[in-house]
Design an enzyme around this catalytic site. Structure first.
Site: not given
Lengths: 442, 442
Positions: A116, A201, A216, A313
């Protein structure tokens, strides 16, 4: 062995080189193995991975990599004559990922990527390169993981003029806001828990500061409006400043708080922003909780559509990458922005101060007479009219001299609102920076 | 004038013949006029309507039809050499609609249709004809109106093995159930209101008896599982027997009632049914209210996805029809079931009695001691175990000797449940036919 047969035949295998063998890269290989028959039937030809690229050859990735050519330097994989399509799953807007995609397109090889950041920042240039070289560039997995949002916008709504596009584009933020609402815990605690669970993260800033959602949104807006959008013109705010208090007040007012990326095309141009928003608790998007993503589109003919599902995922992302590969095998490829790329410069979003909106404003103020009069006087002077006000009654033996005060405005100019907030922030009776959150009602 | 130029060129206009000028046909013409530039840019070539067909030439349809060739007999339109693509918007599984589609495919002309009944019933034969003649057959508007559900399943999820597909497929039923829940009015009253408002047909049986949803489910299941499904094997129940009482009990139990079409592929084969269902009130599908439709898909890799939007109406349907036309102009067409048609006979769904489920059972029983013992004894004898029970306390001066009793079961075999309901229905203490509603929890 068919791996060296001509690729001009439509039943010859489509030979793939996968650059990047993290969880998504391994997931793509697993999907292509598990669903080989189904994928072959739908693609009209087999999809064979012939080459891979990653640094660490020894790591067990849970998939069989035997028989595949291995490149330590990803751009070398592009030149492999047995690679028809390059799948870039390294990530990041620069460095190796960018080099691999540019090299593949320059060589006229189709590219599938989940990247992205690369698309948001270098999309305009890559779209031109893709068009010049007739090398398709597909990126369904770059937005909202397993949700075919790009296909919905660029193909499903191809005939309609879109008025707006956006949604819940970052699963980490949505998870954190959901848990904060459900548990009453504060941002820091929930973030730490999310990091432990692998939903955030170690360095969470790309997610929680809104950058990932802005990437996005930039891509979606480019597709929706048929030309690239300048990433730097998208207004970005994250969720760090949202307190447990705000989620609780929002509930009292009949709202939920979501980090929304939303782009609107109006008469004065493009509005594009990533901000926390209050959304009515019975709105469809308010129901999208946890790590789920949702993309909302509104067309002049189609009306409002929403698609929701898993935004990240290995499995969902692999599904999107492999669907792009099937499109390539079928010969179904579309210019990046849905129309042939031109040299038109990217569209600039208007500054947010040029827009209007209704706002939630939460302050911490001294608990003494006259304070509310001072604050409402500032709003009046700035031309901001109030719809409602909530004051938190302090606990009986609460020694804190400050109490939260929530103001909800009618529609107002964002510039007036920013002015009012700056002035209110300067009042002696107000402590901490005011928290201002946009209210999205549609 | 370019209308006679060769269609082999990819920039020549794609010339359309539209059979059927009801609200949808007129809507398609309006969209192609309004969005002409945008559609041309996305299709890579202009889309020109050259011919139309409808019985009544004099009716004002709100769109300019001047200059278009007019056919009173729709199949004649197919033979017009200036028609490249036939758009069938007449409706109905037989008669003119079927004749037009068959004639067009036989002549090798691509067809776009919104006709769910035709596809559900004659899909297997039409898919073979389409393949034999290399004449694409597209039908995005046949399922869920403006929602690109077919594209989501057949392309967006092409790489995944789907476990289930379905959703809220009929806006009329969803509207009626929503209003019943919100107002407490009974089915007949709300239906009459819906007819007045134009949300239900004068003869509403195709909608309220579940047939329309079953048509759409048959199509979706065929796409999801890659081969046609026998329409007659799909179990169909409508919403006539749902009482205001049931919506109220459902709410008390934490559920909403929706008419769902749902198909699942399991180890024992295909389950496909249209039935009213209790869904948990916080499930995403429970939030889809009014005339909105929603399609849920679950893939082994992609996980659960849901897309919602307007399932009917001129604008949304026109958007879907025109998106199909853009796909044809782009040369992006796919075999009907997503894989090349074969002579495999249509897949038969298992009888519902072979399945399992949890159920809501609402009875009207005599208000006297021993009744509950009699009923629970029947359930015990049939091996059905109860999860909960609700008894409606009668009003103080209610002379009605019957009171409602609601039983909620654990997972049980549907055959056992049907057996139990038959026996309970035979008890003297039970009046009216018991209402049994499946509980969908995922």
């Amino acid at each position: 062995m068919t791996s060296s047969s001509s690729t001009s035949s439509h039943t010859a295998p489509l030979r793939l080189g996968i650059a990047g063998l993290g969880t998504v890269g391994a997931g793509v290989i697993r999907l292509l193995n598990t669903n080989a028959d189904l994928v072959t039937a739908r693609a009209g030809r087999p999809l064979h991975v012939t080459a891979v690229s990653a640094r660490d050859r020894t790591r067990d990735r849970g998939v069989d990599l035997s028989g595949l050519r291995w490149y330590e330097n990803a751009p070398d994989l592009v030149a492999d004559p047995d690679v028809d399509v390059v799948v870039e799953l390294i990530g990041g807007s620069e460095g190796t990922a960018r080099a691999v995609v540019e090299a593949a397109l320059a060589a006229g090889k189709p590219v599938v990527t989940a990247n992205k950041a690369l698309l948001a920042i270098h999309g305009p240039a890559l779209a031109r390169l893709s068009a010049e070289k007739s090398a398709p560039l597909l990126f369904e997995a770059a937005v909202a993981g397993g949700i075919p949002a790009i296909k919905m916008v660029r193909e499903g709504l191809a005939a309609d003029r879109l008025l707006r596009i956006g949604g819940i584009l970052n699963g980490t933020c949505n998870y954190i806001l959901t848990v904060m609402r459900e548990t009453g815990k504060d941002f820091g605690t929930v973030l730490a828990d999310a990091q432990q669970l692998g939903y955030a993260e170690a360095d969470p800033s790309t997610d929680i500061d809104g950058l990932d959602a802005a990437h996005k949104l930039t891509i979606l807006a480019g597709l929706a409006f048929g030309r690239p959008v300048a990433f730097n013109s998208v207004h970005v705010e994250g969720i760090r400043r949202i307190g447990a208090l705000d989620l609780s007040f929002a509930r009292t007012l009949g709202y939920r708080i979501k980090l929304l990326g939303m782009a609107r095309m109006g008469e004065t141009g493009l509005e594009a922003r990533v901000t926390p928003c209050l959304v009515p608790e019975n709105a469809p998007i308010a129901q999208v909780d946890g790590v789920f993503n949702a993309v909302v589109a509104e067309g002049a003919f189609a009306g409002r559509l929403m698609i929701e599902g898993r935004g990240a995922g290995a499995g969902p992302t692999a599904s999107a990458v492999a669907a792009d590969l099937i499109d390539i095998a079928r010969g179904h490829t579309i210019p990046v922005w849905g129309v042939q790329a031109t040299d038109t410069p990217p569209l600039q979003a208007n500054p947010v101060s040029a827009g209007t909106g209704a706002f939630y404003l939460r302050l911490l103020v001294e608990d003494r007479p006259g304070v509310i009069a001072d604050i409402t006087a500032v709003l009046r002077d700035c031309g901001v009219s109030l719809r409602s006000m909530l004051q938190h009654t302090p606990e009986q033996n609460d020694a804190d001299p400050y109490v939260p005060l929530v103001l909800v405005t009618h529609q107002t100019s964002e510039a007036a609102m920013q002015d009012a907030v700056t002035r209110i922030d300067g009042l002696d009776v107000v402590t901490d920076t005011p928290v201002m959150i946009r209210i999205e009602t549609d």
